[in-house]
Design an enzyme around this catalytic site. Structure first.
Site, PDB file in Angstrom:
ATOM      1  CG  ASP A 191      -2.085   0.831   0.906  1.00 59.70           C
ATOM      2  OD1 ASP A 191      -2.001   1.642   0.155  1.00 59.70           O
ATOM      3  OD2 ASP A 191      -3.286   0.582   1.618  1.00 59.70           O
TER       4      ASP A 191
HETATM    5  C1  NOJ Z   1      -3.955   4.077  -0.222  1.00 59.70           C
HETATM    6  C2  NOJ Z   1      -5.221   3.083  -0.036  1.00 59.70           C
HETATM    7  O1  NOJ Z   1      -5.003   2.495   1.406  1.00 59.70           O
HETATM    8  C3  NOJ Z   1      -5.429   2.291  -1.218  1.00 59.70           C
HETATM    9  O2  NOJ Z   1      -6.413   1.300  -0.985  1.00 59.70           O
HETATM   10  C4  NOJ Z   1      -4.914   2.774  -2.433  1.00 59.70           C
HETATM   11  O3  NOJ Z   1      -5.263   1.780  -3.240  1.00 59.70           O
HETATM   12  C5  NOJ Z   1      -3.594   3.396  -2.443  1.00 59.70           C
HETATM   13  N1  NOJ Z   1      -3.559   4.400  -1.367  1.00 59.70           N
HETATM   14  C6  NOJ Z   1      -3.231   4.068  -3.856  1.00 59.70           C
HETATM   15  O4  NOJ Z   1      -4.114   5.157  -3.874  1.00 59.70           O
END
Ligand code: NOJ
Length: 756
Positions: free
Chosen positions: A287
């Protein structure tokens, strides 16, 4: 062994039971093209493939941070995200394939959670449809649109299991039933990836956030709960397992720690369960910035340590922390990361690029013609409207307040959510354009046409309502024959980093509602929100309440069609609505207590002194414009042997005045097992549309997969022989039951032991 290794080993042993902890399993050799390419790559080129760079954070246009192009040219980007648009992505792919030494095309990722340009209802609302075909179709459309704009990888489905509506991200989730989540996970993966990943209208799905991200403490964003092995195996993991079994080619490792080890460094989750136990061969992406955050978690000493742990645990792609790109070369040279471990990660990324057909034609998806012909197509909008209609839940409808007659002459549409375009779309609206959204006000005007006056007042804002706003709204409503009150949350109150400690209607909306309802006109409250709210006061006063969620591009029209009876409300709650925040977590599949509510002399029963034990609206709740009789469940066999599937039938009769669709839900309870099992768990559903007086039968299967749970010896399996209570009805609180005898082959001895 260091203390840290001991903790890990203990957790691994408990979780895995039968899996041996060995050195990392290396990826199998790929095809000739990938292996030839790998053989030609320098260390830096390999590391560059592991780096994922964000273009731009807003979702309104293809602007990029200035370093995207230089990252490509320096060979420091195997993929980009937050970039889209056919012409623009074509340029980026051209740069990668013609201006770098090996010409490797890019993965281009994007968060497409409920549509790309055609915005569907938010995922929690989609879950309320209980309609897997509709969910699959929505994802197919999302993939078709996003891929025409060059996107080849979508960060969805979000499969976090949560029972806490304070957590803003429940809006992206499937609700509280992990079993339903597994069905939705499969449907979404099928929809996104299509029949062949190579097809230009397919994208790679990325199941996120692996794992345990929804088990927050107090609903606080980015907090990690303590998850037992059983909770992990019975609730958190099944939706991911289903997505992997459906062929998902990517998994995103979560921010949160499980048993003290954050997702990107959690080799028990990533290697032992995901790869060894489940046979997952796709890529694992971190993430956002999560690798560097290992230092903040206090489990990595410095960036080098963080990078080493993440790669060794099985994280292939570093989203935006730049840890791999700055640290891995030295780590490999010093022997702290094996060259073969790096190769395995690169190989998996190249294989995905090959599976997506990017080596054959990197521009197949970036097609300006296809983009112009596909994105926001009329039939896509129609599908979004149909799904919005299926997702809306009629929470209350006293004295048949709804549907309103289309013959009304003067209608008041009041409230801060009546004409909010962005709030109609919802919190993660990708490339959706608020200008495309049909709000409730616009929808009502479309439905009633010239035949009625539609009056409108905002009644203040979502957060603030003055006495003058209320007075103006009441004055306006007094002139109308019927009133529609559009209340709820701003879309940004749900989603990532949008946890709330109160689930009441924000601001003074309740006061506005009370003043308008006091006029005594036929009044419906239409709610726009991304989570269960606490609505006890509103429920007491409003004659009718329609839960519209954040319904997407055509949401206002869908709601208006339901209000005026052109469509029927078909949604059922995928998450329990509590009476008060203090009841949270409250959910249908709770475990029994030795002192159940209502079955012992008070006060020595489960519950609270100041609120009852039941929720305001149970899981599965949803009214219709007609009434149904549902008979008790019947079984095609009293005894189900191992390997068999039992069929449950339920007679349904439409006892009301209108054609309508009945949803029948199927729950089970293991009456006796070695571990205490939930009082009910959703294991099936079916719907049937019947005319007034019409009768029909729905049939739902129960196989061993539906009976399985995490067994004490550490495996997912049906239990020893025993009695299963099979329950069916219109929602989780209104059920009739029958007993099914389960007797797996060779169960004589076990049956005796279990008393079965
Ligand atoms: C953080 C989020 O937790 C995740 O769901 C997302 O795909 C990423 N950012 C990228 O935007």
């Amino acid at each position: 062994m260091t203390p840290r290794t001991i903790v890990r080993a203990a957790f691994a042993a408990a979780v895995l039971a039968s899996v041996l902890l060995t050195a990392p399993a290396h990826a199998q050799k790929a095809g000739k093209r990938v292996e030839d390419l790998l053989a030609k790559m320098t260390l830096e080129e390999k590391i560059g493939q592991l780096n994922l760079v964000s273009g731009h954070h807003a979702v309104t246009g293809p602007y990029t941070r200035s370093d995207v192009r230089s990252a490509i040219l320096k060979g420091e980007a195997g993929g980009l995200f937050n970039v889209y648009g056919a012409a623009y992505t074509r340029g980026l792919q051209e740069m990668a394939t013609t201006q770098t030494r090996l010409g490797i095309p890019l993965l281009l990722g994007f968060d497409v959670l409920h549509g790309y340009r055609t915005i569907f209802p938010v995922p929690l609302a989609q879950a309320a449809t209980f309609d897997m075909a509709a969910i699959e179709q929505a994802e197919r459309i999302a993939a078709t649109e996003a891929s025409a704009a060059g996107v080849n990888w979508i960060f969805a489905p979000m499969l976090d299991h949560s029972r806490d509506p304070r957590w803003g991200r429940v809006v992206e989730s499937f609700g509280e039933s992990a079993w339903l989540g597994a069905r939705i996970g499969e449907a979404r993966v099928r929809g996104l990836q299509g029949r062949s990943l190579k097809s230009p209208d397919s994208v790679a799905a990325c199941a996120k956030h692996f794992a345990g991200n929804g088990a927050t403490e107090g609903g606080r964003e980015y907090s990690g709960g303590d998850i037992s092995v059983r909770a992990m195996r019975d609730q958190q993991l099944p939706p991911f397992k289903a997505a992997v079994d459906a062929g998902a080619r990517c998994v995103m490792a979560a921010f949160n720690a499980v048993d003290g080890i954050p997702g990107v460094a959690n080799d028990t989750l990533l290697r032992d369960i995901l790869r060894r136990e489940w046979g997952f061969s796709g890529v694992v992406v971190s993430d956002f910035g999560a690798i560097e955050e290992l230092i903040v978690h206090g489990v990595a000493e410095n960036p080098a340590d963080a990078g080493r742990q993440a790669l060794r645990a099985g994280t292939d792609i570093d989203m935006e922390s730049r840890t791999f790109v700055t640290q891995l070369a030295a780590l490999v040279r010093e022997g702290k990361v094996l060259a073969s471990e790096l190769d395995d990660a690169v190989r998996r990324i190249l294989v995905l690029k090959e599976e997506l057909g990017l080596f054959d034609d990197p521009f197949a998806r970036s097609s300006p013609e296809r983009e112009a012909a596909t994105v926001g197509r009329a039939d896509h909008f129609q599908a979004a409207r149909a799904m919005a209609e299926k997702s809306m839940v009629l929470l209350k409808n006293d004295r048949d307040t709804l549907p309103f007659s289309t013959k009304l002459q003067r209608i008041a549409v009041i409230g801060p959510l009546a004409d909010g375009k962005a709030d109609t779309l919802g919190p993660w609206a990708a490339n959706g354009n608020p200008e495309d959204a049909t709000t409730l006000l616009a929808g009502v005007r479309r439905v009633v046409g010239d035949t009625a006056d539609v009056l409108h007042a905002t009644g203040g804002t979502i957060d603030r309502t003055s006495p003058a706003d209320i007075a103006a709204a009441v004055k306006l409503a007094a002139r109308a024959e019927a009133v529609i009150l559009a209340l709820g949350e701003r879309s940004t109150m749900s989603g990532e980093s949008a946890s709330r400690s109160s689930l009441d209607l924000p601001g003074d909306q309740l006061a506005l509602a009370r003043a308008v309802i006091a006029l005594g006109k036929p009044t419906v409250v239409v709610l726009f929100n991304g989570r269960p709210l606490t609505l006890e006061d509103l429920d007491r006063e409003a004659p009718a309440i329609l839960e519209a969620w954040f319904p997407g591009s055509e949401g206002g029209l869908a709601a208006a069609r339901i209000l005026f009876g052109l469509a029927e409300p078909q949604g059922r709650l995928p998450m329990t609505f509590p009476r008060s925040v203090g009841q949270i977590p409250i959910y249908h599949d709770e475990r029994p207590t030795g002192r159940p509510a209502g079955q012992q002399p008070k006060p020595y029963t489960t519950g609270y002194q100041d609120v009852g034990p039941t929720p305001l609206y149970p899981f599965g709740h949803g009214l219709t414009y007609t009434t149904f009789f549902m008979g008790p469940p019947r079984l095609d066999r009293p005894v189900m042997a191992g390997g068999e599937t039992a069929t449950v039938s339920v007679d349904v009769m439409n006892t009301g005045p209108r054609t309508g669709t009945a949803h029948v839900q199927l729950y089970i309870r293991h009456r006796l097992a070695r571990v205490s099992r939930p009082v009910k768990e959703l294991r099936g559903f079916a719907r049937i549309t019947l005319p007034p007086g019409g009768v029909g039968i729905v049939k739902m299967p129960i196989g061993e997969a539906e009976l399985a749970f995490w067994q004490p010896e550490g495996r997912m399996a049906p239990p020893e022989a025993g009695r299963i209570e099979v329950m069916a009805g219109p929602d989780s609180a209104t059920l009739k039951s029958i007993i099914l005898e389960y007797r797996p082959s060779g169960s004589g001895r076990q049956a005796q032991r279990s008393g079965g």
